[in-house]
Every structure is written in C-alpha cells, then in structure tokens.
Scaffold this active site. Structure first.
Site, mmCIF file in Angstrom:
data_model
loop_
_atom_site.group_PDB
_atom_site.id
_atom_site.type_symbol
_atom_site.label_atom_id
_atom_site.label_comp_id
_atom_site.label_asym_id
_atom_site.label_seq_id
_atom_site.Cartn_x
_atom_site.Cartn_y
_atom_site.Cartn_z
ATOM 1 N N GLY A 297 71.870 73.429 45.727
ATOM 2 C CA GLY A 297 71.519 73.924 44.395
ATOM 3 C C GLY A 297 70.451 73.088 43.702
ATOM 4 O O GLY A 297 69.512 72.572 44.327
ATOM 5 N N SER A 298 70.634 72.921 42.400
ATOM 6 C CA SER A 298 69.588 72.293 41.576
ATOM 7 C C SER A 298 69.354 70.827 41.874
ATOM 8 O O SER A 298 68.395 70.238 41.353
ATOM 9 C CB SER A 298 69.952 72.455 40.095
ATOM 10 N N THR A 299 70.201 70.204 42.701
ATOM 11 C CA THR A 299 69.933 68.812 43.069
ATOM 12 C C THR A 299 68.654 68.692 43.897
ATOM 13 O O THR A 299 68.147 67.583 44.098
ATOM 14 C CB THR A 299 71.113 68.221 43.870
ATOM 15 N N MET A 300 68.104 69.819 44.363
ATOM 16 C CA MET A 300 66.856 69.799 45.117
ATOM 17 C C MET A 300 65.613 69.815 44.220
ATOM 18 O O MET A 300 64.497 69.554 44.692
ATOM 19 C CB MET A 300 66.788 71.002 46.072
#
Length: 571
Positions: A297-300
């Site tokens: 998810g948004s950790t990328m």
C-alpha cells in the site's frame, strides 16, 4: 556253586571293572583333551564370545550447540534426559515390578504386557523418551531384565513463545524441524561418539573400557536479536492483536548501522516446550515476518517520490495538482480521500495522495519506479537463510500498462514480506545505502550498496517526518523526545472475488530518530476487526510503543527533547 562257576563269575566281575576303568580313563582323556583344546586352539574364539556377552558398544550423545541472543542470553539449550527402552525377547513377564514400571512410563500393566507381546520378535522398542534423570534412575532400580536406560539430550527454549518463530525447534531425535534450528542444523548438530563398556546380565553398565570414536560437540550460534527488545515487541504485538481482534500480525526491528534484526515477532504464537496444542492447521508455526506476503500500500509512496527526484524531472520545489481528488487511467478511477488540490512532493507523502503518486509515476520512464523498488530489495529473497523466506512479487509492466504502473506507485499489484519492507526503508535512514539484513550477530557491519543519492534519501526522510506530525496520517506513531519519520499503509485484502470491502491490512514503516537514525521498524496487522483499521490507527501506535521502548533500552540520545518548563509559584 562249583569252583569253576565261581572262577567264571570273578573273571566276569574283573572284566567289567577293567571296562569301567577304561571308560573312565577315556572320559578323563577326553576332558583333558578338550581343556587343552580350549586353552590352546580355541582361546581367542572363547574370549571373543565372552566379551560379546559382557562388552557392548555404547553411543556417546553429542551436545547440540546453544543458540543465544546478541548479548549471550540463551534462546535454545540442551538439557540431559534419559530414554527407556526394552528388548522384548529378554523382558521378564513374571517380574513383580512391571506395575511400577508401567506407572513410571505413564502407562498401565495390561497395556505394557500387550506391547511386549506385540513386539515379542523384536529386539528394540522405546518405552519412554526424554524422561528426567530422576525418573530414569527409578526405572533402573527396578532391575527388570530386558529394560535399559540410555542418556540423551532434550532441547529447551527459555524464551518460549516470545522467540519461537525465529529460533524454531527440534524433534525427539534432536534434529532441527523449524526456524534457525533447521536452517543451521549442520552447524548446531554435534557428532555422536562411541565407547566400549562392560554390562551385567541386566544390561547395566558396570565399567567403561575405552573410547572408540570421539564425540564432537555442536557449535554455538549467536543471533542478532536483543531478547529485551524481543520481549517488548512480542508483548505489545500480542496486546494489539487482542485489542483489535486481528487474525495475525508481525513486526520487524532493524539496526540501521548493520542491517541486523534486533527483534522479529509474530502472532499467533506457540510454546515450543509444549507443542501438544498446536492443532492440525499448524498456522501458528509460520514466521510471518519472512514467509507471508502482502501488498504494501501507501508505504511505497516514499520510494515513488524518490524515483521522481532521481529522474531529474522533479525537484524539492515541484508541485503536483491532484484536483479534483481523483484521476481516470484507462477507464479506472483512482481516488484520494478528498481533494487536496496542489501538493508539493512532501505533502503527497503527508496526505498519502494516490493521485499525486499516480501522476508522478506515469510521467516517468516506464521502469523508473520499478527499478527503485528492485534496488532496495523488493522482489528478491533477503538471503538470511531462514527456511521458507519469500521473495515477494515485483512484476514488470510494459510502458503501455498504465493502470498497473499507476497502482504500483501507491503499493498495489506487488507483494512484500515485513522483512523486505523494513529492508527497503534502510536507505532513508542510511543516507541512500541498502544493507543486507542478518539474523546472526555480525562482527563488523558491511559497507552497504548505494541505491539513491544522499541528498534524495535525506529529503525523503524529512518528508516522512511530516507524516507523524500535525496533519499527517501517522500522528500516533510519534515518540516523546524523538523525531520520527514513517509512512502508514492501509490496503484491502484480496478475497475470493477480488478485493474485500471490509477486510484490511494495517501497516506502518518508520525510522527513528530522524536526527541520527538508529532503528527501522515495520508493523503489519492482518484484518483488524474493531472500529479502527487504518494503519495510522492500528499499526502506528504499536510502532510508537515498541520503538520508543527500544530507543530507551539502547540508550539512543533523544533528538527532540523538550525541557520541562519551570514551575512558577505565585505569591
């Protein structure tokens, strides 16, 4: 009787006496000859036969190497135990001590006698393995023919369920079955020796004659984890899973300077010292931190921003218009939580804008984002040697696969393990260097491989710090006295018919302290079922508690200490 008849009778008696005498002489000669033969011709044979009845070759059990944490605290040790076995052919069925023997081995007399009868044609049957030496001594004192006691070792795990997914366990024969015990079996396992012993008719060893083959002890192994941090992380992870009614969870804590794993914990767990309640599914056996993959998810998004800065098309002052809060890509609508308008690169991370990440990714060369992901270790096996560690999935998409390139920019369409995700955040803490992660304590750290310019890595770190500040999605990851940088992630889980609307993965990846990074940590909570399910609500507070405690345990100096204001007494 006439004189002639008397002479004949005396002659007959004399003849019989001489016959008996001759026979006795022949018997004596035969005995003497046999004695001479036994002492001269068959002496070696008889000696071998005698030795075979009293001399035995016994195994000298090898001591398996100890596994310890980085400070020398034991995680896996071998304790002496005994094994009771029998030779059914020699077993005395009339012994009055059978009932006592059955009680000592946890059985009853009838069951024991049935077992003897079933294996009557065998010469070796286990009665009880891994008994305490005191119990085995009671068995020996029964003096039952055909019952024997051997010495061996049993593996004991002092940290029990706290470190079990990492350490693993051995089977009854002392061979590694899971975890480090399996991965380093050849290193830990010793080589049993052999010795010649003299035993009595009851099989008891009465004398040690000599050593035939020397025993080689197993070698000790020192892991990278700090047991203090392991206990802290385990306690907090277990409490979070219970509080949020989650299916499972995992957490990894890395040393920024070396890439060593300081803590690795999972839920659900089990006690390796008592595996009777593991169940059929064996779900709790998995070390999810290295075997379970999920979409990050948004950790990328920090890595997507790094790719944009490294491309040369964007600078720290660049802006991206995310209006009207969504974007259409080949018929697919990608949305933000709301219309954030024009955002700087840093604010794309702060607000976790899918639209902003998408516009950046599609404006770059087709491989730009993927190359950064690959360079930080995604899509590759970490190489720790842990059994079953996964490489995740980092697909290659052609230039015209715009939807897939867009979703990859904000963490969908690829998969990672918690350990991989933690490794991918190391460059933000090291000024652009990625390090190999290690489960073993290192004598000296490796230099690392540069994957992004220091200027870019430092800039992304400052951007991620805004996530834990006012207006960011990970405010609950903040730690008093320390500056924290990180990124939240909340992804829908994949169900039977695509993404499930009501099942999520809550994630937080972060670095602390920002001024002089010491720790990178990742938290993954699978399917929290309470009212809270966002990464900033579930995973971020867990990060704060564990990393905050770890920084204090490791004596890392605060970089955001606010001195208490003096108390003014009004007169």
């Amino acid at each position: 009787m006439s004189d002639e008849q008397g002479l004949q009778a005396r002659a007959a008696r004399g003849w019989r006496l001489w016959l008996v005498f001759a026979l006795l002489c022949l018997i004596a000669a035969g005995v003497a000859g046999k004695m001479l033969s036994l002492n001269v011709q068959e002496q070696d044979f008889l000696k071998r036969q005698g030795d075979a009845r009293v001399l035995r070759t016994a195994i000298i059990p090898a001591h398996r190497g100890m596994i310890s944490d980085r400070n020398g605290l034991p995680l896996s040790v071998s304790a002496p135990v005994s094994t009771v076995w029998m030779n059914p052919k020699e077993f005395d069925l009339q012994s009055g001590a059978i009932t006592k023997l059955a009680s000592l081995i946890g059985s009853d007399k009838n069951a024991l006698l049935k077992r003897v009868a079933r294996f009557r044609d065998k010469q070796f049957v286990y009665l009880k393995r891994q008994m305490t030496p005191a119990q085995a001594e009671q068995v020996e004192e029964l003096h039952i023919p055909g019952v024997y006691v051997d010495r061996e070792y049993k593996r004991f795990y002092p940290a029990a369920e706290v470190a079990t997914h990492l350490v693993g366990f051995t089977g009854l024969d002392g061979v590694g079955q899971e975890g480090i015990e399996l991965a380093f079996e050849e290193w830990l396992q010793g080589i049993p020796g052999k010795k010649l012993v003299m035993r009595d008719l009851l099989g008891r060893t009465v004398k040690h004659i000599r050593e035939l083959e020397p025993m080689v002890q197993g070698k000790d192994l020192q892991l990278s984890i700090d047991l203090r941090l392991q206990y802290l992380a385990y306690r907090e992870l277990k409490a979070a899973v219970q509080a949020h009614q989650a299916d499972s969870a995992a957490m990894v804590v890395l040393d920024v300077h070396t890439g060593e794993v300081l803590a690795m914990v999972n839920q659900p767990s089990y006690n390796p010292n008592d595996r009777s309640n593991l169940g059929k599914g064996m779900e709790s056996l998995r070390n999810r931190a290295v075997t379970d993959t999920f979409e990050p998810g948004s950790t990328m998004k920090p890595l997507t921003i790094a790719a944009a800065l490294m491309s040369g098309k964007y600078t720290l002052d660049s802006k991206v218009d995310t209006s009207p809060g969504y974007i259409r890509v080949k018929g697919k609508t990608i949305r933000d939580h709301r219309n954030y308008g024009v955002l700087s690169l840093g604010r794309i991370i702060t607000k976790s804008s899918n639209v902003g990440a998408t516009k950046l990714a599609l404006s770059l060369h087709g491989d730009a984002v993927r190359n950064v992901f690959h360079n930080v270790g995604l899509g590759q096996v970490p190489g720790t040697g842990f059994p079953g560690e996964q490489a995740g999935v980092l697909p290659y998409f052609a230039e015209n696969r715009l939807v897939e390139r867009a979703t990859m920019s904000y963490g969908y369409g690829l998969s990672v393990t918690p350990l991989q995700l933690a490794q991918s955040y190391l460059p933000f803490a090291t000024g652009g260097l990625v390090r190999h992660v290690s489960l073993l304590k290192l004598d000296r750290p490796e230099s690392g491989t540069r994957v992004m310019p220091k200027k870019v890595a430092d800039a992304i770190l400052r951007m991620m710090e805004t996530v834990t500040q006012s207006g960011g999605t990970g405010r609950r990851a903040a730690i008093e006295g320390y500056r924290v940088a990180g990124k939240t992630g909340t992804v829908h889980k994949v169900g039977v018919n695509g993404y499930a609307d009501d099942q999520y993965m809550s994630i937080f990846a972060g670095v602390a302290p920002v001024d002089n990074p010491a720790i990178v940590a990742v938290v993954m909570v699978d399917n929290p079922k309470g009212q809270e399910y966002y990464g900033g609500e579930v995973a971020a507070p867990l990060f704060s508690r564990v990393v905050g405690g770890a920084l204090r345990m490791l004596n890392v100096a605060p970089d955001n200490w606010q001195p208490a204001k003096p108390h003014v007494v009004m007169k």
